[in-house]
Design a protein around this motif. Structure first.
Motif, mmCIF file in Angstrom:
data_model
loop_
_atom_site.group_PDB
_atom_site.id
_atom_site.type_symbol
_atom_site.label_atom_id
_atom_site.label_comp_id
_atom_site.label_asym_id
_atom_site.label_seq_id
_atom_site.Cartn_x
_atom_site.Cartn_y
_atom_site.Cartn_z
ATOM 1 N N THR A 27 -4.193 -5.816 9.225
ATOM 2 C CA THR A 27 -4.544 -6.755 7.920
ATOM 3 C C THR A 27 -6.108 -6.008 8.105
ATOM 4 O O THR A 27 -6.528 -5.470 9.292
ATOM 5 C CB THR A 27 -4.668 -7.738 8.098
ATOM 6 N N TRP A 91 0.832 -14.659 -2.575
ATOM 7 C CA TRP A 91 -0.949 -13.748 -2.014
ATOM 8 C C TRP A 91 -2.031 -14.017 -3.388
ATOM 9 O O TRP A 91 -0.958 -14.111 -4.806
ATOM 10 C CB TRP A 91 -0.612 -11.668 -2.165
ATOM 11 N N TYR A 108 -5.566 -12.294 -0.011
ATOM 12 C CA TYR A 108 -4.985 -13.308 0.600
ATOM 13 C C TYR A 108 -3.305 -14.255 0.687
ATOM 14 O O TYR A 108 -3.328 -13.904 -0.364
ATOM 15 C CB TYR A 108 -6.184 -13.795 1.054
ATOM 16 N N SER A 109 -3.356 -14.169 1.485
ATOM 17 C CA SER A 109 -1.784 -15.033 2.003
ATOM 18 C C SER A 109 -1.704 -15.171 3.384
ATOM 19 O O SER A 109 -2.436 -14.862 4.109
ATOM 20 C CB SER A 109 -0.435 -13.739 2.187
ATOM 21 N N ALA A 110 -1.339 -17.007 3.475
ATOM 22 C CA ALA A 110 -1.465 -17.533 4.341
ATOM 23 C C ALA A 110 0.055 -18.098 4.639
ATOM 24 O O ALA A 110 1.417 -18.292 3.860
ATOM 25 C CB ALA A 110 -1.723 -18.820 3.882
ATOM 26 N N VAL A 121 -4.092 -16.325 7.985
ATOM 27 C CA VAL A 121 -4.677 -16.273 6.679
ATOM 28 C C VAL A 121 -5.116 -14.588 7.030
ATOM 29 O O VAL A 121 -5.345 -15.237 7.583
ATOM 30 C CB VAL A 121 -5.567 -17.288 5.918
ATOM 31 N N GLY A 123 -5.657 -10.587 4.946
ATOM 32 C CA GLY A 123 -5.692 -10.790 3.739
ATOM 33 C C GLY A 123 -6.351 -8.747 3.716
ATOM 34 O O GLY A 123 -6.268 -8.395 4.633
#
Length: 477
Positions: A27, A91, A108-110, A121, A123
């Motif tokens: 990432t 996302w 972002y994704s968590a 998290v 991104g």
């Protein structure tokens, strides 16, 4: 989301250090936050991105919501809620303020780390995609402006051709057949358009002068210089001055021929044309209105009176069009502002209200006019579109294809949905452009867009471009 089928067998006992390296390499930015959204650890893939976003090291201990722009803070709440409560990773694009002035977009994704107090998290930096999107938008707007200018020029010359009192013809230089003729030519020849078009031009002149016409055209064709001849018409015997010029259009040679009668050409019915236009105005199927510069009605036709449930034109004269058109104080003001600025509006969607409560969805097109005293006024054409049949069934997820279609949604859908639709449009255009630039090479297109090939396949199917992502190749990923 698809995960490994046997992670313990394929990855083994992956330690925390190895997992951290893997996350940082996969990432652009990775954050470890607690359930309150406070950042406990940070990792960047690129030093340049780390310097721009967290050059002062203020992210550690700060809330994730506090390091994004105010308009994207709600997305952070949804992001954390998806990971903790809904357990559905999604996302979401947010913007980080930058010391350089321009916000930095990050996707972002968590996900939960398996502990109650920690979330991961991850991104992706979207700056390159945003630059490509802006270039695509600029290119599209430039093409639309050029197209509009060409259409306006064509309209002006076509109007000049039609209203000219001088007989003008376009003749094919090879076959010497009439390609186009204006109304003055038809009146001079006393023939209908269907009979005149695609007929030999020499046939409309006296037998003794046909050879002179053909010789003049041959001289113009061979020398390229304008030619003139005095000729006589076959039908009336009237003598005319013929002028011919050669020009090229779309790899074809054409003659522009003009005929000037030595005696006064009979009236082509200018007064009759005006009367016909006035009659058309009154009986047209669409509502037609002429207003002053401030929107007060000067004249309205029968269709407008019927749609507004008025008994006669006097009830409308002098009243503001805002009384019946659109939302009071809003739609007409928008239309007048655009007319004063650009001189025309097309297909403006609104509502027309009647005196007794009836209402109908309408499309409004209008132009700015000048009356005989050179005072500005506006002409409106209002069409009822309630019974219009759609050209083709469309799904609810069908995306708007242009800025004009997105503009039509303003006032009908919430701003949040409108922004989402706009983002989808830009994303689809970016993918199509990347595929075109790379010659439909999906691997290169994915690298250009900063996506994995699997992510690119998902987006291709989402936007109806599945032919670019065969099922077999997607499975190979």
């Amino acid at each position: 989301m698809q995960v490994f089928k046997s992670p313990k067998e394929s990855l083994g006992d992956l330690g925390a250090l190895a997992a951290a390296k893997l996350i940082a390499a996969a990432t652009d930015v990775a954050l470890v936050v607690d359930t309150q959204g406070v950042i406990r650890d940070v990792a960047f893939n690129k030093d340049e991105l780390a310097l721009e976003l967290d050059g002062q090291g203020r992210w550690l201990g700060s809330r994730l919501m506090d390091i994004v722009t105010a308009d994207t803070q709600a997305k952070i709440r949804e992001l954390l809620l998806d990971a903790t409560v809904r357990d559905v990773p999604t996302w979401r694009q947010v913007n980080h303020p930058s010391p350089g002035g321009e916000d930095v977009p990050v996707l972002y994704s968590a996900i939960s780390l398996g502990r109650d107090d920690r979330l991961l998290v991850v991104g992706r930096d979207l700056r390159q995609l945003a630059m490509m999107q802006q270039r695509l938008i600029n290119a599209q707007q430039s093409m639309e402006r050029d197209y509009i200018r060409l259409r306006h020029a064509e309209t002006r010359y076509r109007l000049l051709f039609q209203v000219s009192s001088e007989a003008v013809m376009i003749v094919d230089a090879n076959s010497e057949l009439i390609v186009d003729a204006n109304p003055a030519t038809l009146a001079l020849f006393e023939t209908p358009a269907a009979q005149t078009l695609n007929s030999a031009v020499a046939a409309y002149f006296d037998d003794a002068h046909q050879q002179a016409v053909l010789n003049t055209l041959a001289d113009v064709r061979s020398t390229g210089r304008d030619g003139r001849a005095r000729v006589r018409l076959a039908n009336s015997g009237r003598e005319c001055e013929l002028s011919a010029s050669l020009f090229r259009q779309e790899n074809a040679s054409l003659f522009l021929m003009r005929l000037t009668s030595q005696s006064a050409i009979p009236e082509t019915g200018a007064a009759k044309s005006v009367a016909l236009l006035l009659k058309y105005f009154e009986v047209a199927a669409d509502a037609m209105v002429i207003t002053h510069y401030d929107g007060r009605v000067v004249r309205a036709n029968l269709a407008f009176l019927e749609m507004t449930q008025l008994g006669n034109a006097e009830q409308a004269r002098g009243e503001s069009l805002d009384r019946w058109l659109g939302r009071t104080g809003v739609d007409l003001s928008v239309a007048l502002a655009n007319l004063r600025q650009s001189g025309a509006i097309k297909l403006f969607a609104t509502v027309l209200r009647g005196e007794y409560g009836a209402s109908a969805e309408v499309e409004v097109s209008a132009v700015a006019l000048n009356d005989v005293e050179d005072k500005p006024c506006f002409g409106f054409a209002i069409r009822n579109v309630e019974k219009r049949l759609p050209t083709a069934p469309s799904s609810k997820r069908e995306l708007p294809r242009s800025v004009a279609q997105l503009t039509e949604l303003i006032g009908r859908v919430p701003l949040r949905d409108l922004v989402r639709e706009t983002t989808d449009v830009i994303e689809k255009l970016s993918i199509e452009a990347a595929l075109e630039l790379t010659g439909d090479n999906r691997a290169s297109a994915a690298d250009m867009l900063g996506l994995s090939r699997q992510s690119l396949y998902v987006k291709l199917r989402r936007y109806g471009l599945a032919e670019h992502a065969p099922e077999g190749e997607a499975a190979d990923e």
